[in-house]
Write a protein that holds these residues in place. Structure first.
Motif, PDB file in Angstrom:
ATOM      1  N   ILE A  14      17.284  11.124   8.924  1.00  0.00           N
ATOM      2  CA  ILE A  14      16.063  10.352   8.678  1.00  0.00           C
ATOM      3  C   ILE A  14      15.303  10.221   9.991  1.00  0.00           C
ATOM      4  CG2 ILE A  14      15.045   8.188   7.873  1.00  0.00           C
ATOM      5  CD1 ILE A  14      17.546   7.637   6.286  1.00  0.00           C
ATOM      6  N   GLU A  15      14.047  10.620   9.997  1.00  0.00           N
ATOM      7  CA  GLU A  15      13.174  10.378  11.147  1.00  0.00           C
ATOM      8  C   GLU A  15      12.400   9.097  10.872  1.00  0.00           C
ATOM      9  OE1 GLU A  15      10.927  13.847  12.141  1.00  0.00           O
ATOM     10  OE2 GLU A  15      12.740  14.929  12.806  1.00  0.00           O
ATOM     11  N   CYS A  16      12.559   8.125  11.763  1.00  0.00           N
ATOM     12  CA  CYS A  16      12.123   6.756  11.504  1.00  0.00           C
ATOM     13  C   CYS A  16      10.880   6.382  12.301  1.00  0.00           C
ATOM     14  CB  CYS A  16      13.231   5.778  11.874  1.00  0.00           C
ATOM     15  SG  CYS A  16      14.831   6.135  11.167  1.00  0.00           S
ATOM     16  N   PRO A  17       9.734   6.208  11.650  1.00  0.00           N
ATOM     17  CA  PRO A  17       8.630   5.545  12.334  1.00  0.00           C
ATOM     18  C   PRO A  17       9.026   4.106  12.640  1.00  0.00           C
ATOM     19  CG  PRO A  17       7.914   6.612  10.285  1.00  0.00           C
ATOM     20  CD  PRO A  17       9.405   6.578  10.264  1.00  0.00           C
ATOM     21  N   GLY A  18       8.471   3.556  13.701  1.00  0.00           N
ATOM     22  CA  GLY A  18       8.765   2.170  14.045  1.00  0.00           C
ATOM     23  C   GLY A  18       7.815   1.671  15.111  1.00  0.00           C
ATOM     24  N   TYR A  19       8.041   0.439  15.574  1.00  0.00           N
ATOM     25  CA  TYR A  19       7.119  -0.199  16.501  1.00  0.00           C
ATOM     26  C   TYR A  19       7.830  -0.623  17.782  1.00  0.00           C
ATOM     27  CZ  TYR A  19       4.046  -0.539  12.460  1.00  0.00           C
ATOM     28  OH  TYR A  19       3.261  -0.240  11.376  1.00  0.00           O
ATOM     29  N   TRP A  20       7.193  -0.326  18.929  1.00  0.00           N
ATOM     30  CA  TRP A  20       7.604  -0.939  20.188  1.00  0.00           C
ATOM     31  C   TRP A  20       6.524  -1.936  20.582  1.00  0.00           C
ATOM     32  CZ3 TRP A  20       4.919  -0.208  24.886  1.00  0.00           C
ATOM     33  CH2 TRP A  20       3.978   0.825  24.906  1.00  0.00           C
ATOM     34  N   LEU A  21       6.918  -2.950  21.318  1.00  0.00           N
ATOM     35  CA  LEU A  21       6.041  -4.080  21.605  1.00  0.00           C
ATOM     36  C   LEU A  21       5.617  -4.103  23.066  1.00  0.00           C
ATOM     37  CD1 LEU A  21       8.040  -6.885  19.728  1.00  0.00           C
ATOM     38  CD2 LEU A  21       6.282  -5.347  18.807  1.00  0.00           C
ATOM     39  N   LYS A  22       4.397  -4.541  23.291  1.00  0.00           N
ATOM     40  CA  LYS A  22       3.898  -4.768  24.648  1.00  0.00           C
ATOM     41  C   LYS A  22       2.910  -5.913  24.600  1.00  0.00           C
ATOM     42  CE  LYS A  22       1.709  -2.602  28.658  1.00  0.00           C
ATOM     43  NZ  LYS A  22       1.078  -1.385  29.221  1.00  0.00           N
ATOM     44  N   ALA A  23       3.239  -6.990  25.298  1.00  0.00           N
ATOM     45  CA  ALA A  23       2.399  -8.189  25.320  1.00  0.00           C
ATOM     46  C   ALA A  23       2.084  -8.660  23.908  1.00  0.00           C
ATOM     47  CB  ALA A  23       1.110  -7.935  26.106  1.00  0.00           C
ATOM     48  N   GLY A  24       3.060  -8.543  23.017  1.00  0.00           N
ATOM     49  CA  GLY A  24       2.891  -8.989  21.647  1.00  0.00           C
ATOM     50  C   GLY A  24       2.207  -7.999  20.735  1.00  0.00           C
ATOM     51  N   ASP A  25       1.610  -6.940  21.286  1.00  0.00           N
ATOM     52  CA  ASP A  25       0.957  -5.925  20.463  1.00  0.00           C
ATOM     53  C   ASP A  25       1.987  -4.910  19.988  1.00  0.00           C
ATOM     54  OD1 ASP A  25      -1.558  -7.060  20.806  1.00  0.00           O
ATOM     55  OD2 ASP A  25      -1.971  -5.866  22.606  1.00  0.00           O
ATOM     56  N   LYS A  26       1.805  -4.431  18.762  1.00  0.00           N
ATOM     57  CA  LYS A  26       2.724  -3.460  18.177  1.00  0.00           C
ATOM     58  C   LYS A  26       2.125  -2.063  18.284  1.00  0.00           C
ATOM     59  CE  LYS A  26       4.448  -4.709  14.174  1.00  0.00           C
ATOM     60  NZ  LYS A  26       4.516  -5.232  12.785  1.00  0.00           N
ATOM     61  N   HIS A  27       2.902  -1.122  18.808  1.00  0.00           N
ATOM     62  CA  HIS A  27       2.476   0.266  18.940  1.00  0.00           C
ATOM     63  C   HIS A  27       3.386   1.130  18.071  1.00  0.00           C
ATOM     64  CE1 HIS A  27      -0.256  -0.647  22.285  1.00  0.00           C
ATOM     65  NE2 HIS A  27       0.696  -1.464  22.717  1.00  0.00           N
ATOM     66  N   ALA A  35      11.840  -6.936  28.148  1.00  0.00           N
ATOM     67  CA  ALA A  35      12.207  -8.227  27.557  1.00  0.00           C
ATOM     68  C   ALA A  35      11.836  -8.306  26.088  1.00  0.00           C
ATOM     69  CB  ALA A  35      11.529  -9.357  28.339  1.00  0.00           C
ATOM     70  N   GLU A  36      10.756  -7.646  25.696  1.00  0.00           N
ATOM     71  CA  GLU A  36      10.324  -7.692  24.296  1.00  0.00           C
ATOM     72  C   GLU A  36      11.099  -6.733  23.406  1.00  0.00           C
ATOM     73  OE1 GLU A  36       5.839  -8.526  23.519  1.00  0.00           O
ATOM     74  OE2 GLU A  36       5.907  -7.340  25.370  1.00  0.00           O
ATOM     75  N   ASN A  37      11.614  -5.658  23.974  1.00  0.00           N
ATOM     76  CA  ASN A  37      12.183  -4.602  23.135  1.00  0.00           C
ATOM     77  C   ASN A  37      13.689  -4.426  23.239  1.00  0.00           C
ATOM     78  OD1 ASN A  37       9.693  -3.115  21.925  1.00  0.00           O
ATOM     79  ND2 ASN A  37       9.162  -3.469  24.070  1.00  0.00           N
ATOM     80  N   ALA A  38      14.257  -4.567  24.428  1.00  0.00           N
ATOM     81  CA  ALA A  38      15.694  -4.323  24.598  1.00  0.00           C
ATOM     82  C   ALA A  38      16.558  -5.207  23.702  1.00  0.00           C
ATOM     83  CB  ALA A  38      16.087  -4.482  26.066  1.00  0.00           C
TER      84      ALA A  38
END
Length: 338
Positions: free
Chosen positions: A102-115, A159-162
């Motif tokens: 399965i190739e999974c789209p997902g979100y990483w965070l930066k300053a509360g914004d989702k990419h 800090a937001e993602n790990a």
């Protein structure tokens, strides 16, 4: 930064009962791992699933092959493409290697914004001879590192993602009943049971591993989709570049560019857009080859391609006037991060 090759991976081995297990277990396990990732926003809808089943006696003997199936909201419900493929595999008798990815789209965070990244993670589940189940999780983002793969400290991103990654690894281990085995150290990072080694302590394996290794890897992926040719522009330049943004279905998939000081031109895939960035890029490069065949300079080729793009299915240029940046490296940075 987003890579085309894994930043790191983890694996779990589960020994099954002596009675063996049916191939559908691989599908069920992959979906269960996906659900753990989804709990933390690390997987989101519209993932793609592939299922294959090969004879142990002859690995060239492929009994089931289903590629690019959509991961539907209830993927194991009766009548879905994935459940039908699993049922087809379950109906066969014999010793097989079952492989689900399965190739999974997902979100990483930066300053509360989702990419959003179209392949933030990939899940692979294999069953060997109905007795051993192996789960592998790969990640393609450096959002879990204290220092990104261009050697820049990123404490806020870490800090937001790990913690999300650590929680997901713990959740998968709880689901499978065993701890993960971290993958080997690689050119980008060193995995651990809870995430990654802090590169600020041990130092990175390579300076600017993204620029050193990812750019050639992306170029190789693009070139693998093209016939060989000498009728093309230079691939690199030390001069500023002008570029147009290529978008498809409201999403940026890449950038077509040309040097302002020599005869270099090309296409930079937006790695976060996933495989479609590379598939589209091949056609944009073919258009640049056509411009080269007409004897156009690199900048004239950029204008010509903007006026006569490839098929709309591979994206459209959204600006009337190109942007200009100080170097190709700046554009590569843009294509790798967002």
């Amino acid at each position: 930064m987003i890579t085309s090759e894994p930043i790191g991976d983890w694996s779990w081995e589960v020994t099954l009962s002596a009675d063996g297990i049916r191939p559908a277990r691989a599908v069920e396990t992959a979906v269960a791992v996906w659900n753990v990732l989804a709990r933390y926003g690390l997987a989101s809808p519209a993932g793609k699933v592939s299922l294959s089943m090969r004879s142990v006696a002859d690995m060239r003997d492929v009994r089931v092959r289903a590629c690019g199936l959509s991961l539907e909201p209830e993927p194991l419900s009766p009548g879905t493409a994935l459940s039908r493929a699993a049922a087809e595999a379950d109906a066969l008798e014999g010793d097989f290697v079952v492989d689900v990815r399965i190739e999974c789209p997902g979100y990483w965070l930066k300053a509360g914004d989702k990419h959003r990244v179209e392949k933030l993670f990939a899940i692979q589940v294999q069953i060997w001879k109905s007795s051993l189940l192996v789960v592998t999780l790969e990640t393609y983002s450096d959002a879990w590192l204290t220092t990104d793969t261009r050697d820049r400290e990123q404490p806020e991103v870490f800090a937001e993602n790990a913690p999300r990654l650590a929680a997901a690894l713990e959740g998968i281990s709880s689901q499978l009943g065993s701890a993960p085995t971290p993958g080997d150290p690689n050119r980008h990072a060193t995995p651990t049971e809870t995430g990654f080694v802090d590169p600020r302590i041990e130092g990175p394996a390579y300076d600017d591993s993204w620029g050193t290794f990812e750019i050639p890897a992306r170029t190789s992926l693009l070139r693998s989709r093209l016939p060989a040719s000498e009728d093309e522009y230079q691939e690199i330049t030390e001069h500023p570049v002008r570029y147009f943004t290529v978008r498809r279905d409201g999403k940026t998939i890449g950038y077509v560019w040309a040097s302002v000081g020599d005869e270099a031109a090309g296409y930079e895939p937006r790695t976060a857009a996933g495989v479609e960035a590379f598939e589209a890029g091949a056609e944009w490069l073919l258009r640049l080859r056509a411009a080269h065949g007409r004897g156009l300079s690199a900048l004239a080729a950029l204008a010509w391609v903007a006026q006569t793009p490839p098929r709309s299915e591979v994206g459209l240029i959204v600006e009337d006037v190109p942007h200009e940046v100080s170097s190709l490296d700046v554009l590569e940075e843009l294509s790798g991060r967002y």
